[in-house]
Design a protein around this motif. Structure first.
Motif, PDB file in Angstrom:
ATOM      1  N   LEU A  81      19.011 -76.195  15.864  1.00  0.00           N
ATOM      2  CA  LEU A  81      18.070 -77.216  16.299  1.00  0.00           C
ATOM      3  C   LEU A  81      17.255 -76.635  17.443  1.00  0.00           C
ATOM      4  O   LEU A  81      17.737 -75.786  18.182  1.00  0.00           O
ATOM      5  CB  LEU A  81      18.821 -78.467  16.782  1.00  0.00           C
ATOM      6  CG  LEU A  81      19.867 -79.035  15.818  1.00  0.00           C
ATOM      7  CD1 LEU A  81      20.713 -80.073  16.522  1.00  0.00           C
ATOM      8  CD2 LEU A  81      19.184 -79.615  14.594  1.00  0.00           C
ATOM      9  N   GLY A  82      16.048 -77.106  17.626  1.00  0.00           N
ATOM     10  CA  GLY A  82      15.277 -76.596  18.749  1.00  0.00           C
ATOM     11  C   GLY A  82      13.864 -77.109  18.784  1.00  0.00           C
ATOM     12  O   GLY A  82      13.365 -77.727  17.845  1.00  0.00           O
ATOM     13  N   ASP A  83      13.250 -76.834  19.898  1.00  0.00           N
ATOM     14  CA  ASP A  83      11.848 -77.145  20.110  1.00  0.00           C
ATOM     15  C   ASP A  83      11.314 -76.143  21.128  1.00  0.00           C
ATOM     16  O   ASP A  83      11.918 -75.089  21.327  1.00  0.00           O
ATOM     17  CB  ASP A  83      11.657 -78.605  20.560  1.00  0.00           C
ATOM     18  CG  ASP A  83      12.451 -78.964  21.818  1.00  0.00           C
ATOM     19  OD1 ASP A  83      12.764 -78.046  22.622  1.00  0.00           O
ATOM     20  OD2 ASP A  83      12.747 -80.146  22.017  1.00  0.00           O
ATOM     21  N   GLU A  84      10.223 -76.476  21.781  1.00  0.00           N
ATOM     22  CA  GLU A  84       9.610 -75.529  22.725  1.00  0.00           C
ATOM     23  C   GLU A  84      10.524 -75.190  23.909  1.00  0.00           C
ATOM     24  O   GLU A  84      10.312 -74.209  24.612  1.00  0.00           O
ATOM     25  CB  GLU A  84       8.255 -76.072  23.220  1.00  0.00           C
ATOM     26  CG  GLU A  84       8.332 -77.314  24.086  1.00  0.00           C
ATOM     27  CD  GLU A  84       8.493 -78.622  23.317  1.00  0.00           C
ATOM     28  OE1 GLU A  84       8.731 -79.645  23.985  1.00  0.00           O
ATOM     29  OE2 GLU A  84       8.414 -78.642  22.072  1.00  0.00           O
ATOM     30  N   ARG A  85      11.563 -75.983  24.124  1.00  0.00           N
ATOM     31  CA  ARG A  85      12.487 -75.727  25.242  1.00  0.00           C
ATOM     32  C   ARG A  85      13.556 -74.697  24.900  1.00  0.00           C
ATOM     33  O   ARG A  85      14.227 -74.176  25.776  1.00  0.00           O
ATOM     34  CB  ARG A  85      13.163 -77.028  25.672  1.00  0.00           C
ATOM     35  CG  ARG A  85      12.204 -78.080  26.173  1.00  0.00           C
ATOM     36  CD  ARG A  85      12.893 -79.405  26.345  1.00  0.00           C
ATOM     37  NE  ARG A  85      13.361 -79.857  25.018  1.00  0.00           N
ATOM     38  CZ  ARG A  85      14.263 -80.818  24.838  1.00  0.00           C
ATOM     39  NH1 ARG A  85      14.792 -81.439  25.876  1.00  0.00           N
ATOM     40  NH2 ARG A  85      14.621 -81.179  23.628  1.00  0.00           N
ATOM     41  N   GLY A  86      13.768 -74.445  23.606  1.00  0.00           N
ATOM     42  CA  GLY A  86      14.786 -73.476  23.203  1.00  0.00           C
ATOM     43  C   GLY A  86      15.577 -73.957  22.006  1.00  0.00           C
ATOM     44  O   GLY A  86      15.211 -74.939  21.356  1.00  0.00           O
ATOM     45  N   LEU A  87      16.671 -73.270  21.731  1.00  0.00           N
ATOM     46  CA  LEU A  87      17.474 -73.525  20.534  1.00  0.00           C
ATOM     47  C   LEU A  87      18.873 -74.010  20.897  1.00  0.00           C
ATOM     48  O   LEU A  87      19.376 -73.731  21.988  1.00  0.00           O
ATOM     49  CB  LEU A  87      17.583 -72.245  19.700  1.00  0.00           C
ATOM     50  CG  LEU A  87      16.251 -71.651  19.244  1.00  0.00           C
ATOM     51  CD1 LEU A  87      16.476 -70.279  18.628  1.00  0.00           C
ATOM     52  CD2 LEU A  87      15.552 -72.580  18.277  1.00  0.00           C
TER      53      LEU A  87
END
Length: 133
Positions: A13-19
């Protein structure tokens, strides 16, 4: 219980903040987690493991770096390269296993179904063959 090791793909899972990768007992992995440890700082020419178990099941994840795992359950011999935090290797008790070829940054996470018990280890290959053949 199956008697064959297998790869478990872990969801990332992840987004611009990391995984983020989640491991849950009796869901992601097929047992209660009783013990957690990790192996690190192992030179590439060093071999770890070299044993099987009577009852303990384990899941191995290279959360950083990579290593190779040699598996032998008397029916098959194979090698698995662990090089992703989203790839887990389920080891059954009847898997004689050896880890080697550690990258300098390897951190190998191990989740175990039982607490440490020296009587659960089969450390001699001839005894392993006697028990599981």
């Amino acid at each position: 219980m199956s008697n064959s090791s297998k790869i478990i793909e872990l969801n990332q899972l992840g987004d611009e903040r990391g995984l983020l990768t989640v491991i849950e007992e009796n869901s992601t992995i097929p047992f209660d987690i009783k013990r957690v440890f990790y192996i690190y700082g192992t030179a590439s020419e060093v071999s770890r493991g070299q044993h099987a178990h009577y009852k303990t099941r384990q899941v191995l994840v290279a959360v950083s770096g990579s290593c190779t795992v040699s598996l032998d359950n008397t029916d098959r011999k194979t090698e698995v390269v662990l090089n992703s935090p989203t790839k887990a290797l389920l080891l059954e008790p009847n898997d004689w296993h050896e880890m080697y070829n550690f990258s300098s940054d390897c951190v190998l996470l191990v989740l175990a179904s039982h607490l440490f018990d020296s009587e659960d280890y089969i450390r001699e290959y001839t005894k392993f063959i006697e028990v599981y053949s």
